[in-house]
Design a protein around this motif. Structure first.
Motif, PDB file in Angstrom:
ATOM      1  N   ARG A 118       0.815  -1.217   0.000  1.00  0.00           N
ATOM      2  CA  ARG A 118       0.000   0.000   0.000  1.00  0.00           C
ATOM      3  C   ARG A 118       0.849   1.267   0.000  1.00  0.00           C
ATOM      4  O   ARG A 118       0.373   2.343  -0.306  1.00  0.00           O
ATOM      5  N   ASN A 119       2.114   1.127   0.403  1.00  0.00           N
ATOM      6  CA  ASN A 119       2.992   2.296   0.464  1.00  0.00           C
ATOM      7  C   ASN A 119       3.414   2.711  -0.947  1.00  0.00           C
ATOM      8  O   ASN A 119       4.007   1.933  -1.674  1.00  0.00           O
ATOM      9  N   ASP A 152      -8.810  -3.642  -3.393  1.00  0.00           N
ATOM     10  CA  ASP A 152      -8.932  -2.999  -4.695  1.00  0.00           C
ATOM     11  C   ASP A 152      -8.532  -1.517  -4.680  1.00  0.00           C
ATOM     12  O   ASP A 152      -9.267  -0.655  -5.139  1.00  0.00           O
ATOM     13  N   GLU A 153      -7.365  -1.229  -4.137  1.00  0.00           N
ATOM     14  CA  GLU A 153      -6.895   0.155  -4.074  1.00  0.00           C
ATOM     15  C   GLU A 153      -6.050   0.521  -5.287  1.00  0.00           C
ATOM     16  O   GLU A 153      -5.348  -0.321  -5.844  1.00  0.00           O
ATOM     17  N   MET A 154      -6.100   1.786  -5.648  1.00  0.00           N
ATOM     18  CA  MET A 154      -5.364   2.289  -6.812  1.00  0.00           C
ATOM     19  C   MET A 154      -3.861   2.017  -6.722  1.00  0.00           C
ATOM     20  O   MET A 154      -3.258   1.509  -7.664  1.00  0.00           O
ATOM     21  N   VAL A 155      -3.261   2.382  -5.573  1.00  0.00           N
ATOM     22  CA  VAL A 155      -1.800   2.229  -5.413  1.00  0.00           C
ATOM     23  C   VAL A 155      -1.383   0.790  -5.656  1.00  0.00           C
ATOM     24  O   VAL A 155      -0.423   0.510  -6.378  1.00  0.00           O
ATOM     25  N   THR A 156      -2.125  -0.111  -5.010  1.00  0.00           N
ATOM     26  CA  THR A 156      -1.800  -1.524  -5.097  1.00  0.00           C
ATOM     27  C   THR A 156      -1.878  -2.020  -6.532  1.00  0.00           C
ATOM     28  O   THR A 156      -0.958  -2.666  -7.032  1.00  0.00           O
ATOM     29  N   THR A 159       0.922  -0.536  -8.578  1.00  0.00           N
ATOM     30  CA  THR A 159       2.218  -1.116  -8.214  1.00  0.00           C
ATOM     31  C   THR A 159       2.372  -2.511  -8.810  1.00  0.00           C
ATOM     32  O   THR A 159       3.399  -2.830  -9.413  1.00  0.00           O
ATOM     33  N   LEU A 160       1.335  -3.328  -8.674  1.00  0.00           N
ATOM     34  CA  LEU A 160       1.401  -4.692  -9.214  1.00  0.00           C
ATOM     35  C   LEU A 160       1.556  -4.659 -10.734  1.00  0.00           C
ATOM     36  O   LEU A 160       2.307  -5.439 -11.316  1.00  0.00           O
ATOM     37  N   ARG A 161       0.851  -3.716 -11.359  1.00  0.00           N
ATOM     38  CA  ARG A 161       0.932  -3.592 -12.814  1.00  0.00           C
ATOM     39  C   ARG A 161       2.365  -3.242 -13.239  1.00  0.00           C
ATOM     40  O   ARG A 161       2.911  -3.836 -14.167  1.00  0.00           O
ATOM     41  N   ALA A 162       2.980  -2.294 -12.520  1.00  0.00           N
ATOM     42  CA  ALA A 162       4.354  -1.873 -12.839  1.00  0.00           C
ATOM     43  C   ALA A 162       5.341  -3.025 -12.635  1.00  0.00           C
ATOM     44  O   ALA A 162       6.253  -3.225 -13.444  1.00  0.00           O
TER      45      ALA A 162
END
Ligand code: C2E
Ligand code: CA
Ligand code: CA
Ligand code: CA
Length: 273
Positions: A118-119, A152-156, A159-162
């Motif tokens: 989440r960070n 289902d958070e945006m950051v997560t 990050t996973l996509r990157a």
């Protein structure tokens, strides 16, 4: 009635003890992180079904000078609730990637807590450590639990996509123990599922477990997802899993978690992938 009241008193005292213990563990863990000489990382080897070593999963270890080894099952939850998991997770990640830098072609898997993921800074930290250690992104696998996907958070998601775009693999840990696991396979792209030990332990003993595991393997493969079985303890389980087409085997049968030197020695001898 008196009895009930006594029980309440006993319960109350027990709770106090537990809270006290938790408080102590938290303080000791804080100290261990500051000193950096009680925490270490073990590596549990990962194998192909024909017993070739493919890599290893990094597992946090805490050896207290007075209380001896403390199980991660105990201290990880404390670290999470006390806000210490990011420091702890970073220490594990650093050591795991150092190992990975020395052993190209071996998969190094690292457990990642929801708070780390989440960070917003986590993404750049991983890439920084990859650059520092020379580890190849394709050799790194991050183990996450489905709980984090549930949020289902945006950051997560970003990050996973990157990570996946860079070639880092994502594994869904303890698969089968959470809610509506099959949904997540469809919604989020993951590279691997790790079938929880609770399903593996009954393999070959009862029909239902075998049917469930076979269904998981078939479904994952139909979606292009690889499968690891964790907690493999018997030859029978290994045979069943191999016949089912399971990709990776982890468990005491083939190797327990071992220290980095031993893992390195094992990597040096076995054939690669
Ligand atoms: P996990 O990710 O499911 O890791 C596998 C656990 O199963 C490890 O326990 C391992 O020693 C144990 N295990 C491996 N093979 C067998 C087997 O054949 N039979 C049995 N009965 N057990 C086996 P460990 O090292 O005590 O870790 C417990 C949990 O603590 C891990 O479960 C993971 O959720 C968490 N953990 C450990 N290290 C870290 C870390 O660095 N970060 C985070 N976030 N969590 C960690
Ligand atoms: Ca794991
Ligand atoms: Ca697991
Ligand atoms: Ca597990």
């Amino acid at each position: 009635k008196a009895n009930g009241r006594n029980r309440a008193v006993v319960f109350h005292e027990h709770m106090n003890e537990l809270l006290q213990l938790r408080h102590t563990v938290e303080g000791e863990l804080r100290e261990a992180l500051r000193r950096d000489d009680q925490l270490s990382v073990s590596f549990q080897p990962l194998f192909t079904p024909d017993r070739k070593v493919m890599g290893a999963e990094a597992l946090a270890r805490w050896t207290h000078p007075k209380y001896g080894p403390i199980s991660p099952a105990q201290f990880i939850p404390v670290a999470e609730s006390a806000g210490l998991i990011e420091a702890l997770g970073d220490a594990v990640l650093r050591r795991a990637l150092e190992m990975g830098g020395h052993w190209p072609e071996r998969t190094i898997a690292v457990n990642i807590s929801p708070a780390q993921l989440r960070n917003p800074k986590f993404q750049s930290r991983v890439f920084e450590l990859l650059a520092l250690t020379g580890m190849r992104p394709g050799d790194l696998e991050l183990e996450i639990t489905e709980g984090i996907l549930l949020e289902d958070e945006m950051v997560t998601t970003e990050t996973l996509r990157a990570f996946r775009a860079a070639g880092i693999k994502i594994a869904l840990d303890d698969f089968g123990t959470g809610y509506s696991s099959l949904n997540y396979l469809k919604r989020y792209a993951v590279d691997r599922i790790k079938i929880d030990r609770s399903f593996i332990s009954q393999l070959g003993e009862d029909q239902t477990s075998s049917a469930i595991v076979q269904a998981m393997v078939t479904l994952a493969h139909a979606m292009g997802i690889e499968v690891t079985a964790e907690g493999v303890e018997t030859e029978k389980q290994l045979t069943v899993l191999r016949d089912m087409g399971c990709n990776t085997i982890q468990g005491y049968l083939l190797a327990p978690p071992i220290d980095p030197d031993k893992a390195a020695a094992l990597f040096a001898q076995g054939a690669v992938r």
